[in-house]
Scaffold this motif. Sequence first.
Motif, mmCIF file in Angstrom:
data_model
loop_
_atom_site.group_PDB
_atom_site.id
_atom_site.type_symbol
_atom_site.label_atom_id
_atom_site.label_comp_id
_atom_site.label_asym_id
_atom_site.label_seq_id
_atom_site.Cartn_x
_atom_site.Cartn_y
_atom_site.Cartn_z
ATOM 1 N N PHE A 48 21.688 17.109 -27.548
ATOM 2 C CA PHE A 48 22.377 17.086 -28.636
ATOM 3 C C PHE A 48 21.904 16.017 -29.657
ATOM 4 O O PHE A 48 21.851 16.183 -30.794
ATOM 5 N N THR A 49 21.517 14.899 -29.226
ATOM 6 C CA THR A 49 21.019 13.930 -30.158
ATOM 7 C C THR A 49 19.792 14.301 -30.564
ATOM 8 O O THR A 49 19.690 13.796 -31.835
ATOM 9 N N ARG A 50 18.931 14.804 -30.223
ATOM 10 C CA ARG A 50 17.612 15.434 -30.495
ATOM 11 C C ARG A 50 17.841 16.711 -31.781
ATOM 12 O O ARG A 50 17.494 16.487 -32.765
ATOM 13 N N PRO A 78 10.883 14.100 -36.616
ATOM 14 C CA PRO A 78 10.840 12.919 -35.549
ATOM 15 C C PRO A 78 9.861 13.309 -34.309
ATOM 16 O O PRO A 78 9.525 14.412 -33.990
ATOM 17 N N ALA A 79 9.521 12.267 -33.795
ATOM 18 C CA ALA A 79 8.673 12.166 -32.329
ATOM 19 C C ALA A 79 9.370 12.058 -31.066
ATOM 20 O O ALA A 79 10.157 11.120 -31.187
ATOM 21 N N PHE A 80 9.267 12.936 -30.239
ATOM 22 C CA PHE A 80 10.030 12.633 -28.923
ATOM 23 C C PHE A 80 9.049 12.583 -27.888
ATOM 24 O O PHE A 80 7.956 13.268 -27.777
ATOM 25 N N ALA A 138 14.389 22.961 -39.121
ATOM 26 C CA ALA A 138 14.016 21.710 -38.818
ATOM 27 C C ALA A 138 12.849 21.538 -37.687
ATOM 28 O O ALA A 138 12.982 22.468 -36.753
ATOM 29 N N THR A 139 11.922 20.562 -37.378
ATOM 30 C CA THR A 139 11.180 20.511 -36.410
ATOM 31 C C THR A 139 11.108 19.088 -35.932
ATOM 32 O O THR A 139 11.526 17.973 -36.567
ATOM 33 N N ALA A 140 10.335 18.905 -34.738
ATOM 34 C CA ALA A 140 10.114 17.636 -34.089
ATOM 35 C C ALA A 140 8.956 17.959 -33.380
ATOM 36 O O ALA A 140 8.298 19.063 -33.343
ATOM 37 N N ALA A 160 5.737 14.891 -27.385
ATOM 38 C CA ALA A 160 4.557 14.564 -26.806
ATOM 39 C C ALA A 160 3.941 15.455 -25.851
ATOM 40 O O ALA A 160 2.875 15.576 -25.573
ATOM 41 N N THR A 161 4.867 16.280 -25.029
ATOM 42 C CA THR A 161 4.420 17.202 -24.130
ATOM 43 C C THR A 161 4.296 18.690 -24.725
ATOM 44 O O THR A 161 3.466 19.606 -24.396
ATOM 45 N N PHE A 162 5.384 19.226 -25.693
ATOM 46 C CA PHE A 162 5.502 20.509 -25.952
ATOM 47 C C PHE A 162 4.729 20.548 -27.439
ATOM 48 O O PHE A 162 4.692 21.734 -27.888
#
Length: 111
Positions: free
Chosen positions: A15-17, A32-34, A81-83, A86-88
């Motif tokens: 939800f936060t993301r 944003p970067a996750f 919307a995109t992010a 680091a993995t995906f």
Amino acid sequence: MILGHLSEVDEQVWFTRLKLMVQTFQDKGASPAFVWWEPDSGKTEFLYAHSTMEDVVRRFLSTRQVIISFLQKLDPDDWQATAIHATFGRMDLSGLLGQLLIHDEEHRASM
């Protein structure tokens, strides 16, 4: 305990993301970067240690409904919307939701 974990991940990760992705998109900011992250399992275990199964199920349904309600209120453009994960790699909202479902499935076998 698995449903408690899923509830915490729903609230603290998914939800936060989702909210951050949509807000950044609406503000015309950079994606944003996750990184891969999950709530601390020890804290989750402590949080749910004295909960009944009914309480845990209720919490899971509540956190999942928050996500569903949020998604239902989005404008069609918000789904762009995109992010960058680091993995995906780069993902849109549908991609992040796909990861949510994969995460659910990984834990389903443990239940």
